[in-house]
Design a protein around this motif. Structure first.
Motif, short mmCIF file in Angstrom:
data_model
loop_
_atom_site.label_atom_id
_atom_site.label_comp_id
_atom_site.label_asym_id
_atom_site.label_seq_id
_atom_site.Cartn_x
_atom_site.Cartn_y
_atom_site.Cartn_z
N CYS A 1 103.14 -74.43 -58.97
CA CYS A 1 104.32 -73.62 -59.22
C CYS A 1 105.19 -73.50 -57.98
N HIS A 2 104.84 -74.24 -56.95
CA HIS A 2 105.56 -74.18 -55.69
C HIS A 2 105.90 -75.60 -55.25
N VAL B 1 96.61 -70.24 -51.22
CA VAL B 1 97.42 -69.32 -50.42
C VAL B 1 96.58 -68.12 -50.00
N HIS B 2 95.78 -67.62 -50.92
CA HIS B 2 94.96 -66.43 -50.64
C HIS B 2 93.88 -66.73 -49.59
N GLU C 1 99.87 -71.00 -63.21
CA GLU C 1 98.88 -72.07 -63.20
C GLU C 1 97.58 -71.65 -63.87
N GLY C 2 97.21 -70.38 -63.72
CA GLY C 2 96.01 -69.88 -64.39
C GLY C 2 96.11 -69.98 -65.91
N SER D 1 94.24 -74.45 -57.91
CA SER D 1 94.99 -73.19 -57.88
C SER D 1 95.70 -73.00 -56.55
N ILE D 2 97.01 -73.09 -56.59
CA ILE D 2 97.82 -72.84 -55.41
C ILE D 2 97.65 -71.38 -54.97
N VAL D 3 97.56 -70.49 -55.94
CA VAL D 3 97.38 -69.06 -55.63
C VAL D 3 96.11 -68.86 -54.81
N SER D 4 95.03 -69.53 -55.19
CA SER D 4 93.77 -69.39 -54.44
C SER D 4 93.89 -69.98 -53.04
#
Length: 89
Positions: free
Chosen positions: A80-81, A35-36, A2-3, A30-33
């Motif tokens: 992405c999820h 989740v983090h 995604e980034g 941002s899914i990553v962010s």
């Protein structure tokens, strides 16, 4: 992933800053962010992440009049999820 997509959108020749010229709006998210910073691994509950997405969309809808032209149907976000679609619809 995604980034990379977000970066590519920023530098794309198709990007415009004039919302009247836009046919499709991208919601940088941002899914990553999430989740983090939001997901609590101990509980494994998705509700906090779901609420974050809902709050994000609500802020966009309230702040930007272009969301309301067709109630957000011309907006999209990349995830992405698989959980985002099932939790936001």
């Amino acid at each position: 992933m995604e980034g990379i997509f977000i970066n590519d959108m920023e530098i794309s020749r198709f990007r415009t800053r004039d919302p009247d010229d836009v046919r499709l709006f991208f919601l940088p998210f941002s899914i990553v962010s999430i989740v983090h910073y939001v997901f609590e691994r101990e509980t494994r509950l998705w509700s906090d992440m779901k609420n974050t997405v809902i709050d994000y969309v609500n802020v966009i809808a309230e702040k930007y009049p272009y969301w309301n032209r067709i109630r957000g149907a011309d907006h999209f976000m990349l995830a992405c999820h698989g959980w985002v679609f099932s939790n936001t619809i």
